[in-house]
Design an enzyme around this catalytic site. Structure first.
Site, PDB file in Angstrom:
ATOM      1  N   TYR A  33       0.903  -1.221   0.165  1.00 17.88           N
ATOM      2  CA  TYR A  33       0.353  -0.225  -0.110  1.00 17.88           C
ATOM      3  C   TYR A  33       0.514   1.504   0.138  1.00 17.88           C
ATOM      4  CZ  TYR A  33      -4.464  -2.592  -0.199  1.00 17.88           C
ATOM      5  OH  TYR A  33      -5.657  -3.056  -0.581  1.00 17.88           O
ATOM      6  N   GLU A  56      -9.048  -7.047   3.563  1.00 21.96           N
ATOM      7  CA  GLU A  56      -8.226  -7.887   3.725  1.00 21.96           C
ATOM      8  C   GLU A  56      -8.131  -9.092   4.138  1.00 21.96           C
ATOM      9  OE1 GLU A  56      -5.727  -5.750   0.941  1.00 21.96           O
ATOM     10  OE2 GLU A  56      -7.343  -4.679  -0.483  1.00 21.96           O
TER      11      GLU A  56
HETATM   12  C1  HEM Z   1      -6.242   2.915  -1.731  1.00 25.41           C
HETATM   13  C2  HEM Z   1      -5.356   1.805  -2.712  1.00 25.41           C
HETATM   14  C3  HEM Z   1      -6.357   0.971  -3.835  1.00 25.41           C
HETATM   15  C4  HEM Z   1      -7.180   0.929  -5.048  1.00 25.41           C
HETATM   16  C5  HEM Z   1      -8.451   1.664  -4.686  1.00 25.41           C
HETATM   17  C6  HEM Z   1      -7.575   0.080  -5.580  1.00 25.41           C
HETATM   18  C7  HEM Z   1      -7.774  -0.237  -6.135  1.00 25.41           C
HETATM   19  C8  HEM Z   1      -8.422  -1.087  -7.070  1.00 25.41           C
HETATM   20  C9  HEM Z   1     -10.087  -1.202  -8.066  1.00 25.41           C
HETATM   21  C10 HEM Z   1     -10.851  -1.098  -8.675  1.00 25.41           C
HETATM   22  C11 HEM Z   1      -8.999  -2.653  -8.758  1.00 25.41           C
HETATM   23  C12 HEM Z   1     -10.242  -3.667 -10.059  1.00 25.41           C
HETATM   24  C13 HEM Z   1     -10.945  -4.485  -9.300  1.00 25.41           C
HETATM   25  C14 HEM Z   1     -11.722  -5.274 -10.070  1.00 25.41           C
HETATM   26  O1  HEM Z   1     -11.733  -4.820 -11.833  1.00 25.41           O
HETATM   27  O2  HEM Z   1     -12.550  -6.568 -10.405  1.00 25.41           O
HETATM   28  C15 HEM Z   1      -8.527  -2.903  -8.568  1.00 25.41           C
HETATM   29  C16 HEM Z   1      -7.209  -4.328  -9.177  1.00 25.41           C
HETATM   30  C17 HEM Z   1      -6.210  -4.407  -8.834  1.00 25.41           C
HETATM   31  N1  HEM Z   1      -5.203  -3.832  -7.369  1.00 25.41           N
HETATM   32 FE1  HEM Z   1      -5.178  -2.719  -6.501  1.00 25.41          FE
HETATM   33  N2  HEM Z   1      -6.048  -0.906  -5.426  1.00 25.41           N
HETATM   34  C18 HEM Z   1      -5.661  -0.485  -4.439  1.00 25.41           C
HETATM   35  C19 HEM Z   1      -4.356  -1.302  -3.728  1.00 25.41           C
HETATM   36  C20 HEM Z   1      -3.439  -1.575  -4.594  1.00 25.41           C
HETATM   37  C21 HEM Z   1      -2.236  -2.040  -4.258  1.00 25.41           C
HETATM   38  C22 HEM Z   1      -0.988  -1.465  -3.114  1.00 25.41           C
HETATM   39  C23 HEM Z   1      -1.950  -2.864  -5.549  1.00 25.41           C
HETATM   40  C24 HEM Z   1      -0.867  -3.858  -4.794  1.00 25.41           C
HETATM   41  C25 HEM Z   1       0.319  -2.927  -5.693  1.00 25.41           C
HETATM   42  C26 HEM Z   1      -3.096  -3.378  -5.956  1.00 25.41           C
HETATM   43  C27 HEM Z   1      -2.927  -4.230  -6.936  1.00 25.41           C
HETATM   44  C28 HEM Z   1      -4.043  -4.569  -7.921  1.00 25.41           C
HETATM   45  C29 HEM Z   1      -4.028  -5.786  -8.627  1.00 25.41           C
HETATM   46  C30 HEM Z   1      -2.879  -7.137  -8.518  1.00 25.41           C
HETATM   47  C31 HEM Z   1      -4.776  -5.742  -9.184  1.00 25.41           C
HETATM   48  C32 HEM Z   1      -5.722  -6.486 -10.650  1.00 25.41           C
HETATM   49  C33 HEM Z   1      -4.963  -6.184 -11.766  1.00 25.41           C
HETATM   50  C34 HEM Z   1      -5.372  -6.444 -13.368  1.00 25.41           C
HETATM   51  O3  HEM Z   1      -5.782  -7.479 -13.407  1.00 25.41           O
HETATM   52  O4  HEM Z   1      -4.562  -6.544 -14.135  1.00 25.41           O
HETATM   53  N3  HEM Z   1      -3.801  -2.428  -5.193  1.00 25.41           N
HETATM   54  N4  HEM Z   1      -7.077  -2.832  -8.127  1.00 25.41           N
END
Ligand code: HEM
Ligand SMILES: Cc1cc2nc3c(=O)[nH]c(=O)nc-3n(C[C@H](O)[C@H](O)[C@H](O)COP(=O)(O)OP(=O)(O)OC[C@H]3O[C@@H](n4cnc5c(N)ncnc54)[C@H](O)[C@@H]3O)c2cc1C
Length: 392
Positions: free
Chosen positions: A95, A138
């Site tokens: 994060y 989580e």
């Molecule tokens: C407040 C922080 C964060 C928010 C608001 C956020 C938001 C999101 C959203 C909206 C999605 C898409 C969900 C979907 O399509 O179903 C997502 C997917 C993802 N997030 Fe986050 N996220 C956050 C933090 C993080 C962190 C810290 C990481 C790791 C470095 C991360 C890694 C990922 C990955 C790997 C995916 C899937 C990507 C893919 O399918 O290519 N996220 N996140």
């Protein structure tokens, strides 16, 4: 907690996010993925190239900013994000990396005149608040999966027990744990995370479980993607006896308990979660209408299995629609699924639970058609085989 002034600043940024959110998140990802190689394997590069993931994140940030005063109204979005994160093993230590890159991206894209120290401080507080919500949610999911019968935390080694070709482009893979112990019983509709090392590079992908879990092994069914790293590897390289790491099943596109008639609608490989849902539903008395659309008979997977179920379970009605007639097998209709056709195949009573999945254009059409046919919107559920997107 954000103070009133900070919340006002966040709300004032909403119009900027509405117009420039994607530019911001595209810049953010470029910066983060080049500067922090440790988080690169977490992200599917194809979703970066297509812009789908920057769009999904931009939408997430926008929804958050819009609802900063009433976070409970974010509804299903948080559930969707945490399930995706859990299935890819996003951890608390990731994060701060995202946070610092997001703040720098805000500064660099908006410019220092708009992104004043007050604006940056408000966004830092807002990010911290959202990160705390996600990390907390989580962790409870990780803990729940670790403590459940057959559950685990992080990676667990599985062996490919067998593989079966289901159509010209879809193959099923059965994975059994190397430790020989039971596995967590996933809910019908959930997906697992695969961690693979291909040519020395780590890759992570999600795959829906395509069979009801028996507590001993998991089955996934994968479509070969032209130029796709993981699907090509699974199809061409993975042989029985090979091992790989799996993350526990997750996902909130699951079959809710209900007595209403169930309608499962899928396009192509989107059939996979509906197979597990179908199996579960046939253990009850509820009527099921299973509607599947494929390009043609050669690529249509699981047809014999569904036909066999329909013979044994009078409560199941199945309908197949092929975009083209290749002469391989006969469909109930040829062409694209239209509202009239869907209307004929739905139960007469429209108070049904509908679940659908397929290519985005297909899903947008099905969503519109179900609404047009009188299926209540809140009883019409769907998921994406990639980052979530608007279905309009
Ligand atoms: C407040 C922080 C964060 C928010 C608001 C956020 C938001 C999101 C959203 C909206 C999605 C898409 C969900 C979907 O399509 O179903 C997502 C997917 C993802 N997030 Fe986050 N996220 C956050 C933090 C993080 C962190 C810290 C990481 C790791 C470095 C991360 C890694 C990922 C990955 C790997 C995916 C899937 C990507 C893919 O399918 O290519 N996220 N996140
Ligand atoms: C919840 C969920 C469940 C899923 N369930 C299933 C399932 O049951 N069955 C299934 O088959 N799939 C499923 N998927 C999709 C799956 O996770 C993979 O996305 C899919 O298998 C493709 O992965 P890949 O590594 O083969 O292709 P990728 O390497 O990700 O490539 C995908 C496409 O993008 C192109 N591409 C890759 N990199 C770039 C680049 N840098 N620039 C331009 N183009 C690029 C490739 O040529 C290819 O056409 C699911 C996804 C999710 C999120």
């Amino acid at each position: 907690m954000l103070n009133a002034e900070q919340r006002a600043i966040i709300k004032a940024t909403v119009p900027l996010l509405e117009t420039g959110g994607e530019t911001l998140t595209t810049h953010f990802y470029k910066m983060m993925l080049s500067e922090y190689p440790e988080v690169r394997p977490l992200f599917n590069q194809a979703h970066q190239a297509s812009g789908d993931q920057p769009r999904a994140l931009a939408n997430g940030v926008l929804m958050y900013a819009r609802h900063i005063d009433q976070l409970e109204q974010l509804g299903g979005l948080v559930g969707q994000i945490i399930n995706k994160h859990v299935a890819l093993q996003i951890l608390p230590e990731h994060y701060p990396i995202v946070g610092s890159c997001l703040l720098r991206a805000i500064e660099e894209v908006l410019g220092k005149e708009i992104a004043t120290p007050e604006v940056i401080a408000a966004w830092a507080a807002a990010y911290g608040q959202l990160a705390d919500i996600l990390i907390g949610a989580e962790e409870s999911l990780y803990k729940q999966k670790e403590e459940a019968a057959g559950g685990w935390r992080g990676t667990r080694e599985f062996r490919l027990a067998r593989r079966e070709q289901e159509s010209s482009e879809i193959t099923s893979f059965y994975f059994a744990p190397v430790d020989g112990q039971p596995v967590l019983k996933a809910e019908p509709g959930q997906y697992i995370g695969l961690q693979l090392f291909i040519d020395g590079a780590e890759q992570r992908r999600n795959y829906s479980l395509s069979a009801l879990c028996d507590g001993q092994e998991y089955r996934i069914s994968v479509k070969r993607e032209e130029g796709g790293k993981v699907s090509s590897y699974l199809h061409d390289e993975l042989v029985v006896g090979d091992t790989l790491q799996l993350f526990p099943p997750a996902g909130d596109f699951t079959l809710a308990a209900s007595d209403k008639p169930l309608v499962l609608i899928s396009g192509g490989v989107g059939i996979t979660p509906t197979l597990a849902m179908l199996e579960a539903a046939l253990q009850t008395q509820r009527p099921v209408h299973f509607i599947h659309c494929a390009r043609n008979g050669a690529v249509h997977a699981f047809r014999d299995w569904i036909d066999g179920l329909a013979e044994r379970h009078p409560q199941l009605k199945r309908f197949y629609c092929y975009a083209e007639d290749d002469g391989a097998q006969k469909a109930d209709a040829v062409g694209l699924l239209s509202q009239d056709l869907l209307g004929e195949w739905l139960p007469r009573e429209r108070d049904v639970d509908a679940y659908f999945l397929g290519p985005k254009g297909f899903m947008a059409a099905v969503k519109r058609q179900l609404k047009g046919l009188g299926v209540p919107e809140q009883q019409s559920r769907y998921e994406f085989f990639g980052p979530a997107a608007a279905l309009e």
